[in-house]
Design a protein around this motif. Structure first.
Motif, short mmCIF file in Angstrom:
data_model
loop_
_atom_site.label_atom_id
_atom_site.label_comp_id
_atom_site.label_asym_id
_atom_site.label_seq_id
_atom_site.Cartn_x
_atom_site.Cartn_y
_atom_site.Cartn_z
N MET A 1 0.85 -1.19 0.00
CA MET A 1 0.00 0.00 0.00
C MET A 1 0.89 1.24 0.00
O MET A 1 1.94 1.26 0.64
CB MET A 1 -0.89 0.02 1.25
N THR A 2 0.44 2.28 -0.71
CA THR A 2 1.22 3.51 -0.74
C THR A 2 0.31 4.70 -1.01
O THR A 2 -0.79 4.55 -1.57
CB THR A 2 2.33 3.44 -1.81
N ASN A 3 0.77 5.87 -0.61
CA ASN A 3 0.06 7.11 -0.92
C ASN A 3 0.87 7.98 -1.87
O ASN A 3 0.57 9.16 -2.05
CB ASN A 3 -0.22 7.89 0.37
N GLU A 4 1.90 7.38 -2.50
CA GLU A 4 2.79 8.14 -3.37
C GLU A 4 2.77 7.55 -4.78
O GLU A 4 2.99 6.34 -4.97
CB GLU A 4 4.22 8.13 -2.81
N LYS A 5 2.53 8.41 -5.77
CA LYS A 5 2.43 7.97 -7.17
C LYS A 5 3.75 7.38 -7.66
O LYS A 5 3.75 6.39 -8.41
CB LYS A 5 2.04 9.16 -8.05
N SER A 6 4.87 7.94 -7.24
CA SER A 6 6.16 7.44 -7.70
C SER A 6 6.40 6.01 -7.23
O SER A 6 6.95 5.18 -7.97
CB SER A 6 7.29 8.35 -7.20
N VAL A 7 5.97 5.71 -6.02
CA VAL A 7 6.10 4.34 -5.51
C VAL A 7 5.21 3.40 -6.31
O VAL A 7 5.62 2.29 -6.68
CB VAL A 7 5.73 4.29 -4.01
N ALA A 8 3.99 3.85 -6.61
CA ALA A 8 3.07 3.02 -7.40
C ALA A 8 3.65 2.73 -8.79
O ALA A 8 3.55 1.60 -9.28
CB ALA A 8 1.73 3.72 -7.52
N ASP A 9 4.26 3.73 -9.40
CA ASP A 9 4.86 3.52 -10.72
C ASP A 9 6.00 2.51 -10.65
O ASP A 9 6.14 1.65 -11.53
CB ASP A 9 5.38 4.85 -11.27
N THR A 10 6.80 2.60 -9.60
CA THR A 10 7.91 1.66 -9.44
C THR A 10 7.40 0.24 -9.22
O THR A 10 7.95 -0.73 -9.75
CB THR A 10 8.81 2.08 -8.25
N LEU A 11 6.33 0.11 -8.44
CA LEU A 11 5.74 -1.21 -8.22
C LEU A 11 5.28 -1.82 -9.54
O LEU A 11 5.43 -3.03 -9.77
CB LEU A 11 4.55 -1.09 -7.26
N GLY A 12 4.72 -0.98 -10.41
CA GLY A 12 4.26 -1.48 -11.70
C GLY A 12 5.37 -2.04 -12.55
O GLY A 12 5.15 -2.95 -13.36
N THR A 13 6.59 -1.53 -12.39
CA THR A 13 7.74 -2.02 -13.16
C THR A 13 8.39 -3.24 -12.54
O THR A 13 9.28 -3.83 -13.13
CB THR A 13 8.80 -0.91 -13.30
N GLN A 14 7.93 -3.59 -11.29
CA GLN A 14 8.55 -4.72 -10.59
C GLN A 14 7.59 -5.91 -10.44
O GLN A 14 7.69 -6.69 -9.50
CB GLN A 14 9.06 -4.28 -9.22
N GLY A 15 6.66 -6.01 -11.34
CA GLY A 15 5.82 -7.20 -11.35
C GLY A 15 4.59 -7.14 -10.48
O GLY A 15 3.99 -8.19 -10.19
N PHE A 16 4.18 -5.96 -10.06
CA PHE A 16 2.97 -5.82 -9.24
C PHE A 16 1.83 -5.31 -10.11
O PHE A 16 2.03 -4.49 -11.01
CB PHE A 16 3.20 -4.84 -8.09
N SER A 17 0.63 -5.80 -9.80
CA SER A 17 -0.58 -5.26 -10.41
C SER A 17 -1.08 -4.12 -9.53
O SER A 17 -1.44 -4.34 -8.37
CB SER A 17 -1.65 -6.35 -10.52
N VAL A 18 -1.09 -2.92 -10.05
CA VAL A 18 -1.36 -1.73 -9.24
C VAL A 18 -2.78 -1.24 -9.48
O VAL A 18 -3.21 -1.06 -10.63
CB VAL A 18 -0.36 -0.60 -9.57
N GLU A 19 -3.51 -1.03 -8.37
CA GLU A 19 -4.88 -0.52 -8.42
C GLU A 19 -4.96 0.81 -7.67
O GLU A 19 -4.43 0.92 -6.55
CB GLU A 19 -5.85 -1.53 -7.79
N GLU A 20 -5.61 1.78 -8.26
CA GLU A 20 -5.74 3.09 -7.63
C GLU A 20 -7.03 3.15 -6.81
O GLU A 20 -8.07 2.64 -7.25
CB GLU A 20 -5.76 4.19 -8.70
N VAL A 21 -6.95 3.76 -5.64
CA VAL A 21 -8.15 3.99 -4.83
C VAL A 21 -8.26 5.50 -4.59
O VAL A 21 -7.26 6.21 -4.51
CB VAL A 21 -8.08 3.23 -3.49
N VAL A 22 -9.49 5.95 -4.47
CA VAL A 22 -9.75 7.38 -4.28
C VAL A 22 -10.51 7.58 -2.98
O VAL A 22 -11.52 6.91 -2.72
CB VAL A 22 -10.55 7.98 -5.46
N ALA A 23 -10.01 8.50 -2.17
CA ALA A 23 -10.64 8.82 -0.89
C ALA A 23 -11.35 10.17 -0.99
O ALA A 23 -11.60 10.68 -2.08
CB ALA A 23 -9.58 8.84 0.21
N GLY A 24 -11.68 10.75 0.15
CA GLY A 24 -12.41 12.00 0.18
C GLY A 24 -11.59 13.18 -0.30
O GLY A 24 -10.37 13.12 -0.45
N TRP A 25 -12.27 14.28 -0.52
CA TRP A 25 -11.66 15.52 -1.03
C TRP A 25 -11.11 16.31 0.15
O TRP A 25 -11.77 17.17 0.70
CB TRP A 25 -12.74 16.31 -1.79
N ARG A 26 -9.88 16.00 0.56
CA ARG A 26 -9.31 16.58 1.78
C ARG A 26 -8.86 18.02 1.59
O ARG A 26 -8.97 18.83 2.51
CB ARG A 26 -8.12 15.74 2.25
#
Length: 568
Positions: free
Chosen positions: A510-535
């Motif tokens: 789990m992460t709250n950072e887009k750069s981490v999510a992008d890196t996970l995608g290049t390392q064999g992970f299936s990445v799903e985005e979740v959206v929370a409230g408008w903080r």
């Protein structure tokens, strides 16, 4: 001396006895309204103070590890900046309500209600007036510093509770002649619990009490009542046992964390620092009560009386401690209005006594006009909020909130017709608490779910063991996830992407950072985005969403984003 014959006075004056009962019922009603009004806000992360993560994380880890004496961070490091009582208080709520936002904060609401009632009782002992006592409690219930402390699971509120009880005990020891053992237990027991909550400030209070009683010739005879061995020894053992234990098990952390947090990293000397700190402290003490200060001036002018505290024998003693706390925290390198929270109830006590001494019928009439203007203003604001709520919540909920709003405002309007000063201030408090209660569901519809709830909803459904789940990113958001994750599925966390990459046994990240999510995608992970409230609401898109009646769509578009990576 405080009067000890209240029962005799009440027996001789039946009207006074009835007034006492009615004011006591009103303060109980205020305490219940306080809990109910803030409960929706307390049970969600609409408002979240960053330091809460230390105590909620620490409490969860205590539950999972079984080690209730040594607080740890989510990374497994020992954290002894604060003693353990705040962790225990959060932990106790979690034992009742489970690992959740409400569980972590519940006893802060109970503590806040207890402070209101203690303030009422203390003011009554000082002034022998139920009206003044209710006035002080109602003033405190309107105080935004106090209200904020009552919904954030940090040490400020329990420290205030225990120091207030302790100060009541010391005041009664010095200014009354009865129940020495009882007041001694209250004074020194409260001190011990306060030390276990935040450290050294309670010891400064004891030093002040001794200095005041010994330094003034008129007080030296009374100072003997401070010697209560049956209370001092248990208190010393209560507060000292934990420090002795940690000196053997984690001496290095105790020396670096606790001493650094309490003294070496906090105290600084300099004229500019002192003046800035004093400004912040005075703002924390007096800005929340500015309306009552104005009414004090108005009441004095219309009645021709000067504020009079001469009948309150302990007034100089109380005022001296308030000034001492302001001076102590003016020496802090990092200042905050929160630091003076332990004496905020005492400010309300003295201000209520002063205000009651000058208010007359004309002043009450003016205060009634101000109250009714506030009711009208609140009605307008809540009408706008409810209209916005139509775009976020079910019409049934909005209709229910609208009916509750109308009935509540009408009741306050009618109740204020023949009300005295204390009852008018009580109406102000109920107006504020009611407004918070009505607005919170609509704010929740816009600001929630928080990112922790959104990520946890995806992660918990997999029921993975701890060594297969990892959070990468902000510690604050990780703490939010932990509050929404049941105790059977804890997880590891790290601030930055591991230099060696993701361990092979990790199946979910789990992460709250887009750069981490992008890196996970290049390392064999299936990445799903979740959206929370408008903080972080921005006005331009918010107004545009209102005009187009697409607020839910805007929340999805501008809400806080998180990502979950699962190993393929």
């Amino acid at each position: 001396m405080f009067q000890n014959d209240t029962a005799t006075i009440a027996a001789d004056h039946p009207g006074l006895r009835y007034d006492r009962i009615s004011r006591t019922k009103l303060v109980v009603f205020l305490a219940l309204a306080f809990i109910v009004g803030l409960l929706p806000l307390c049970s969600s992360l609409v408002l979240h103070f960053p330091d809460e993560r230390y105590y909620s994380n620490g409490a969860v880890i205590m539950i999972q590890s079984g080690d209730y004496l040594t607080p740890h961070t989510a990374e497994g490091e020992v954290r002894l900046k604060k003693p353990p009582f705040t962790y225990w208080m959060s932990l106790a709520g979690m034992k009742i309500f489970g690992i959740s936002v409400l569980g972590s904060r519940f006893f802060w609401l109970i503590g806040g209600a207890t402070i209101l009632f203690a303030t009422f009782q203390f003011t009554h002992m000082l002034s022998r007036s139920d009206q003044t006592a209710l006035l002080a409690a109602a003033m405190l219930a309107c105080n935004f510093v106090f209200l904020r402390a009552s919904i954030n699971a940090i040490p400020d509120l329990p420290l205030t509770l225990f120091m207030l009880l302790s100060f009541i005990g010391f005041t009664c020891l010095l200014f009354r002649q009865d129940r020495q053992t009882y007041y001694g237990l209250l004074a020194y027991g409260g001190t011990g619990l306060a030390v276990l909550t935040k450290g050294l400030l309670p010891l400064a209070m004891v030093t002040y009490v001794v200095a005041f009683s010994v330094g003034l010739p008129s007080m030296r005879q009374r100072a003997r009542r401070l010697w209560v061995p049956v209370a001092i020894l248990p208190s010393f053992m209560l507060s000292g046992a934990w420090f002795v234990y940690q000196s053997f098990t984690a001496s290095r952390e105790l020396a670096s964390d606790f001493v650094g947090d309490q003294i070496s990293e906090k105290v600084t000397f300099g004229i500019s620092t002192f003046l800035n700190g004093m400004g912040d402290n005075l703002a924390g003490l007096f800005l929340p009560v500015v309306l009552w200060l104005i009414m004090l001036l108005v009441g004095s002018r219309t009645s021709g009386k000067r504020p009079n505290l001469s009948s309150v024998e302990g007034a100089p003693f109380i005022a001296g401690w308030i000034a001492s706390v302001a001076i102590i925290f003016a020496l802090a390198e990092y200042t905050s209005h929160r630091y003076v929270m332990p004496v905020v109830p005492l400010v309300c006590v003295l201000l209520a006594c002063a205000l009651q001494s000058v208010m007359d019928q004309r002043s009450d009439n003016l205060l009634r006009v101000v109250l009714r203007l506030c009711i009208i203003l609140t009605a307008g604001v809540l009408a706008v909020v409810l209209i916005i709520g139509l775009l976020l919540l079910s019409p049934v909920i909005i209709v229910g909130l609208t009916i509750a709003t109308f009935m509540g405002l009408a009741a306050l309007w009618l109740s204020s017709s023949n009300a005295r000063t204390d009852q008018l201030v009580l109406c102000f408090a109920l107006l504020l608490l009611g407004g918070v209660f009505i607005a919170t569901p609509i704010l929740s519809g816009l600001l929630l779910p928080d990112i922790g709830e959104a990520l946890a909803a995806k992660a918990t459904s997999l029921h993975l063991p701890e060594n297969e789940v990892l959070f990468i990113g902000s510690h604050l958001d990780a703490a939010k996830v932990r509050l929404h994750t049941n105790r059977d599925t804890p997880f590891k966390q790290t601030r930055h992407f591991p230099a060696a990459g993701i361990a092979p046994e990790i199946k979910l990240v789990m992460t709250n950072e887009k750069s981490v999510a992008d890196t996970l995608g290049t390392q064999g992970f299936s990445v799903e985005e979740v959206v929370a409230g408008w903080r972080r609401v921005q006005w331009q898109p918010f107004i545009a969403a209102l005009k187009s009646r697409q607020l839910i769509e805007a929340r999805e578009r501008y809400g806080q984003h998180g990502w979950i990576g699962t190993r393929k």
